[in-house]
Enzyme design. Structure first.
Site, PDB file in Angstrom:
ATOM      1  N   SER A 125       0.728  -1.142   0.089  1.00 22.30           N
ATOM      2  CA  SER A 125       0.050  -0.157   0.010  1.00 22.30           C
ATOM      3  C   SER A 125       0.810   1.211  -0.121  1.00 22.30           C
ATOM      4  CB  SER A 125      -0.764  -0.228   1.417  1.00 22.30           C
ATOM      5  OG  SER A 125      -1.435   1.163   1.397  1.00 22.30           O
ATOM      6  N   TYR A 150      -2.108  -0.981  10.918  1.00 24.32           N
ATOM      7  CA  TYR A 150      -2.356  -1.575   9.650  1.00 24.32           C
ATOM      8  C   TYR A 150      -1.267  -1.368   8.697  1.00 24.32           C
ATOM      9  CZ  TYR A 150      -3.764  -1.803   4.557  1.00 24.32           C
ATOM     10  OH  TYR A 150      -3.768  -1.914   3.429  1.00 24.32           O
ATOM     11  N   LYS A 154       1.927  -3.692   6.580  1.00 26.39           N
ATOM     12  CA  LYS A 154       2.375  -3.698   5.041  1.00 26.39           C
ATOM     13  C   LYS A 154       3.803  -3.562   5.209  1.00 26.39           C
ATOM     14  CE  LYS A 154      -1.687  -4.779   3.496  1.00 26.39           C
ATOM     15  NZ  LYS A 154      -1.987  -5.952   2.827  1.00 26.39           N
ATOM     16  N   ASP A 296      -4.362  11.832   8.477  1.00 27.40           N
ATOM     17  CA  ASP A 296      -4.466  12.213   7.066  1.00 27.40           C
ATOM     18  C   ASP A 296      -3.220  12.971   6.693  1.00 27.40           C
ATOM     19  OD1 ASP A 296      -6.505  10.421   6.262  1.00 27.40           O
ATOM     20  OD2 ASP A 296      -7.647  12.389   6.190  1.00 27.40           O
TER      21      ASP A 296
HETATM   22  P1  NAD Z   1     -10.941  -6.903   1.191  1.00 28.64           P
HETATM   23  O1  NAD Z   1     -11.279  -6.958   2.574  1.00 28.64           O
HETATM   24  O2  NAD Z   1     -12.402  -6.738   0.430  1.00 28.64           O
HETATM   25  O3  NAD Z   1     -10.483  -8.410   0.915  1.00 28.64           O
HETATM   26  C1  NAD Z   1      -9.634  -9.187   1.672  1.00 28.64           C
HETATM   27  C2  NAD Z   1      -9.797 -10.466   2.010  1.00 28.64           C
HETATM   28  O4  NAD Z   1      -9.333 -11.180   2.807  1.00 28.64           O
HETATM   29  C3  NAD Z   1     -11.517 -10.375   2.564  1.00 28.64           C
HETATM   30  O5  NAD Z   1     -12.101 -11.408   1.468  1.00 28.64           O
HETATM   31  C4  NAD Z   1     -11.384 -11.205   4.103  1.00 28.64           C
HETATM   32  O6  NAD Z   1     -12.285 -12.106   4.201  1.00 28.64           O
HETATM   33  C5  NAD Z   1      -9.934 -12.145   3.679  1.00 28.64           C
HETATM   34  N1  NAD Z   1      -9.380 -12.477   4.878  1.00 28.64           N
HETATM   35  C6  NAD Z   1      -8.915 -11.494   5.685  1.00 28.64           C
HETATM   36  N2  NAD Z   1      -8.022 -11.972   6.656  1.00 28.64           N
HETATM   37  C7  NAD Z   1      -8.142 -13.520   6.157  1.00 28.64           C
HETATM   38  C8  NAD Z   1      -7.344 -14.722   6.748  1.00 28.64           C
HETATM   39  N3  NAD Z   1      -6.661 -14.708   7.890  1.00 28.64           N
HETATM   40  N4  NAD Z   1      -7.708 -15.864   6.082  1.00 28.64           N
HETATM   41  C9  NAD Z   1      -8.335 -15.629   5.102  1.00 28.64           C
HETATM   42  N5  NAD Z   1      -8.802 -14.909   4.525  1.00 28.64           N
HETATM   43  C10 NAD Z   1      -8.816 -13.583   5.197  1.00 28.64           C
HETATM   44  O7  NAD Z   1      -9.730  -5.961   0.908  1.00 28.64           O
HETATM   45  P2  NAD Z   1      -9.624  -5.399  -0.484  1.00 28.64           P
HETATM   46  O8  NAD Z   1      -9.712  -3.866  -0.562  1.00 28.64           O
HETATM   47  O9  NAD Z   1      -9.893  -6.445  -1.676  1.00 28.64           O
HETATM   48  O10 NAD Z   1      -7.740  -5.365  -0.118  1.00 28.64           O
HETATM   49  C11 NAD Z   1      -7.172  -6.610  -0.671  1.00 28.64           C
HETATM   50  C12 NAD Z   1      -5.783  -6.407  -0.030  1.00 28.64           C
HETATM   51  O11 NAD Z   1      -5.009  -5.192  -0.437  1.00 28.64           O
HETATM   52  C13 NAD Z   1      -5.366  -6.292   1.289  1.00 28.64           C
HETATM   53  O12 NAD Z   1      -4.405  -6.838   1.777  1.00 28.64           O
HETATM   54  C14 NAD Z   1      -5.521  -4.846   1.579  1.00 28.64           C
HETATM   55  O13 NAD Z   1      -4.870  -4.380   2.859  1.00 28.64           O
HETATM   56  C15 NAD Z   1      -4.835  -4.518   0.542  1.00 28.64           C
HETATM   57  N6  NAD Z   1      -4.821  -3.079   0.142  1.00 28.64           N
HETATM   58  C16 NAD Z   1      -6.163  -2.600  -0.144  1.00 28.64           C
HETATM   59  C17 NAD Z   1      -6.402  -1.317  -0.363  1.00 28.64           C
HETATM   60  C18 NAD Z   1      -7.717  -0.615  -0.589  1.00 28.64           C
HETATM   61  O14 NAD Z   1      -7.770   0.559  -0.329  1.00 28.64           O
HETATM   62  N7  NAD Z   1      -8.604  -1.368  -0.706  1.00 28.64           N
HETATM   63  C19 NAD Z   1      -5.361  -0.319  -0.676  1.00 28.64           C
HETATM   64  C20 NAD Z   1      -4.146  -0.864  -0.524  1.00 28.64           C
HETATM   65  C21 NAD Z   1      -3.822  -2.081  -0.308  1.00 28.64           C
HETATM   66  C1  WQD Z   2      -9.211   9.715   0.794  1.00 34.00           C
HETATM   67  C2  WQD Z   2      -9.249  11.350   1.020  1.00 34.00           C
HETATM   68  C3  WQD Z   2      -9.567  11.736   3.336  1.00 34.00           C
HETATM   69  C4  WQD Z   2     -13.545   9.945   3.797  1.00 34.00           C
HETATM   70  C5  WQD Z   2      -6.698   4.608   2.893  1.00 34.00           C
HETATM   71  C6  WQD Z   2      -5.581   4.026   3.755  1.00 34.00           C
HETATM   72  C7  WQD Z   2      -4.650   3.448   2.782  1.00 34.00           C
HETATM   73  C8  WQD Z   2      -5.101   2.575   1.704  1.00 34.00           C
HETATM   74  C9  WQD Z   2      -6.106   3.484   0.964  1.00 34.00           C
HETATM   75  C10 WQD Z   2      -5.266   0.595   2.336  1.00 34.00           C
HETATM   76  C11 WQD Z   2      -8.795  11.660   2.313  1.00 34.00           C
HETATM   77  C12 WQD Z   2     -10.868  12.326   2.475  1.00 34.00           C
HETATM   78  C13 WQD Z   2     -12.363  10.189   3.268  1.00 34.00           C
HETATM   79  C14 WQD Z   2     -14.557  10.812   3.949  1.00 34.00           C
HETATM   80  C15 WQD Z   2     -13.145  12.621   3.553  1.00 34.00           C
HETATM   81  N1  WQD Z   2      -5.913   1.597   2.050  1.00 34.00           N
HETATM   82  N2  WQD Z   2     -12.226  11.677   3.176  1.00 34.00           N
HETATM   83  N3  WQD Z   2     -14.487  12.067   4.102  1.00 34.00           N
HETATM   84  O1  WQD Z   2      -6.712   7.808   3.593  1.00 34.00           O
HETATM   85  O2  WQD Z   2      -5.938   8.095   1.356  1.00 34.00           O
HETATM   86  O3  WQD Z   2      -6.122   5.831   2.401  1.00 34.00           O
HETATM   87  O4  WQD Z   2      -7.314   3.884   1.833  1.00 34.00           O
HETATM   88  O5  WQD Z   2      -4.159   0.246   2.241  1.00 34.00           O
HETATM   89  O6  WQD Z   2      -3.601   2.669   3.529  1.00 34.00           O
HETATM   90  O7  WQD Z   2      -5.132   5.004   4.502  1.00 34.00           O
HETATM   91  O8  WQD Z   2      -8.234   6.832   1.600  1.00 34.00           O
HETATM   92  O9  WQD Z   2     -10.479   6.975   0.983  1.00 34.00           O
HETATM   93  O10 WQD Z   2      -9.980   6.840   3.402  1.00 34.00           O
HETATM   94  O11 WQD Z   2      -9.404   9.037   1.758  1.00 34.00           O
HETATM   95  O12 WQD Z   2     -13.045  13.668   3.317  1.00 34.00           O
HETATM   96  O13 WQD Z   2     -15.723  10.247   4.551  1.00 34.00           O
HETATM   97  O14 WQD Z   2     -10.725  11.573   1.413  1.00 34.00           O
HETATM   98  O15 WQD Z   2      -9.435  12.817   4.126  1.00 34.00           O
HETATM   99  O16 WQD Z   2      -8.120  12.980   1.907  1.00 34.00           O
HETATM  100  P1  WQD Z   2      -6.744   7.267   2.351  1.00 34.00           P
HETATM  101  P2  WQD Z   2      -9.567   7.396   1.995  1.00 34.00           P
END
Ligand code: NAD
Ligand code: WQD
Length: 339
Positions: A125, A150, A154, A296
């Site tokens: 991430s 979190y 990562k 943030d």
């Molecule tokens: P998500 O929660 O929709 O998907 C993650 C899945 O993993 C879920 O289906 C959950 O049930 C499963 N899971 C969690 N712990 C588990 C375990 N111990 N064993 C088996 N399954 C398990 O999340 P997502 O948005 O699809 O994210 C996928 C990956 O990408 C995650 O690792 C997340 O941290 C990373 N990521 C997401 C974002 C984002 O903003 N969505 C950004 C950067 C990184």
């Molecule tokens: C985006 C912008 C908020 C909600 C997060 C995690 C990051 C990654 C992606 C997993 C910011 C603003 C948000 C709201 C708002 N996830 N905001 N009102 O914080 O960039 O990243 O998700 O890895 O690790 O930190 O994403 O969508 O929460 O926020 O104004 O109700 O929207 O302040 O500027 P962020 P976000």
């Protein structure tokens, strides 16, 4: 290739399955369904046009269960999405985040190597950059201080996987640093299905637009950005999904360690996103300005040139497709997936 997809029932995993099948790969999903529903996999199968996606409802922390999956299937690589991802929750429950994300990955990697599968693509991430030392962020930007457990999971897991590869060069480790995934499959059949009050901007916007929440709170309008609201690199989830297919090619070339920013390279503010959503979809999104959210940062967007040069990957979708497909999914599935 035959791919083990951990967390494949989730938001990014489900979209990635479609891209994998489109590219001619096959996949087996393991997921404990802690943050997803099996309906997502049923719909993925329907989109791909296969009877079902092979699925094991298991927790990756359960070594015996994982061993059974590897005994039944010979995998070429693992795409590892499984993990907990709610930033705020991780501050409340740090032990649960370290145990699930780090503990789960350690078991997974151990079982993988016992079965001779030493290729992994890891969901990292942009959060590992902390308050980034440079904008746009390249992969050379130093990792920063994370503001929550979190993020640390990562950052630490990146180090764990790099150390394992260093000690045993048979491993290929691709770290994909996602920026801000939004959007949904254009069919509107699969998308993001957050539990409770959404933490992230886009699901909050769509829930306001569909009438589930009264108004969006915009967290701060006094940042040093063009309109004062936070700027991020939003990326369409289908583009993000496709990056995993491109990363498999790097694995096939025995890349060793590959680290890539996966974003569009464009920074959009909160108000840019709201305005694009309203204009494209012709729906109202009432909002009011609230105080800044703790932890943030003002601006976060990447330079995705390395992924283009080395993986042949680049984002194809822009902000209009992002807001269109996010709304399409929410409109057609106001309550997410049925049980
Ligand atoms: P998500 O929660 O929709 O998907 C993650 C899945 O993993 C879920 O289906 C959950 O049930 C499963 N899971 C969690 N712990 C588990 C375990 N111990 N064993 C088996 N399954 C398990 O999340 P997502 O948005 O699809 O994210 C996928 C990956 O990408 C995650 O690792 C997340 O941290 C990373 N990521 C997401 C974002 C984002 O903003 N969505 C950004 C950067 C990184
Ligand atoms: C985006 C912008 C908020 C909600 C997060 C995690 C990051 C990654 C992606 C997993 C910011 C603003 C948000 C709201 C708002 N996830 N905001 N009102 O914080 O960039 O990243 O998700 O890895 O690790 O930190 O994403 O969508 O929460 O926020 O104004 O109700 O929207 O302040 O500027 P962020 P976000």
């Amino acid at each position: 290739m035959k791919i083990l997809v951990t967390g494949g029932a989730g938001f990014i995993g489900s979209h990635t399955l479609i891209e994998l099948y489109k590219a001619g790969h096959s996949a087996v999903v393991v997921d404990n369904l802690s943050n997803s529903k099996p309906e997502s996999l049923r719909r993925v199968a329907e989109i791909i046009g296969v009877p079902e996606i092979p699925f094991f409802k298991i927790d990756i922390r359960d070594r015996d269960d994982l061993e059974r999956v590897f005994a039944e299937h010979q995998f070429d690589a693992c795409i590892h999405f499984a993990g907990l991802k709610a930033v705020g929750e991780s501050v409340e429950k740090p032990w649960e985040y370290y145990e699930n994300n780090i503990g789960g990955t350690l078991v997974l990697v151990d079982v993988m190597r016992h079965h001779g599968c030493k290729n992994i693509i890891f969901s990292s991430s942009a959060t590992i950059y902390g308050d980034p030392a440079e904008i746009p962020i390249t992969e050379n930007c130093p990792k920063g201080q994370c503001t929550n457990p979190y993020g640390w999971t990562k950052s630490m897991l990146e180090q764990v996987l790099m150390d394992i590869q260093k000690a045993d060069p048979e491993w290929n480790v691709v770290l994909l640093r996602y920026f801000n995934p939004v959007g949904a499959h254009p069919s509107g059949r699969i998308g993001e299905n957050p539990n409770g009050i959404p933490n992230n901007l886009m699901p909050y916007i769509t829930q306001v637009a569909v009438g589930k929440r009264k108004e969006l709170g915009v967290f701060g309008n006094d940042y040093p950005t063009p309109d004062g609201t936070g700027v991020r690199d939003y990326i369409h989830v289908c583009d993000l999904a496709n990056a995993h297919v491109c990363a498999l090619q790097a694995i096939a070339r025995h890349c060793g360690i590959g680290i890539y920013n996966i974003g569009t390279g464009n920074g959009y503010s909160v108000l840019d996103m709201v305005n694009a959503f309203v204009k494209m979809n012709n729906v109202a999104v009432p909002y009011s300005i609230k105080p800044r959210r703790e932890g943030d940062i003002a601006t976060c967007y990447c330079n995705p040139a390395k992924a283009k040069a080395e993986l042949g990957w680049e984002a194809k979708f822009g902000i209009e497709e992002m807001v269109r497909d996010s709304w399409n999914w929410q409109r057609l599935n106001p309550d997410g997936y049925p049980d």
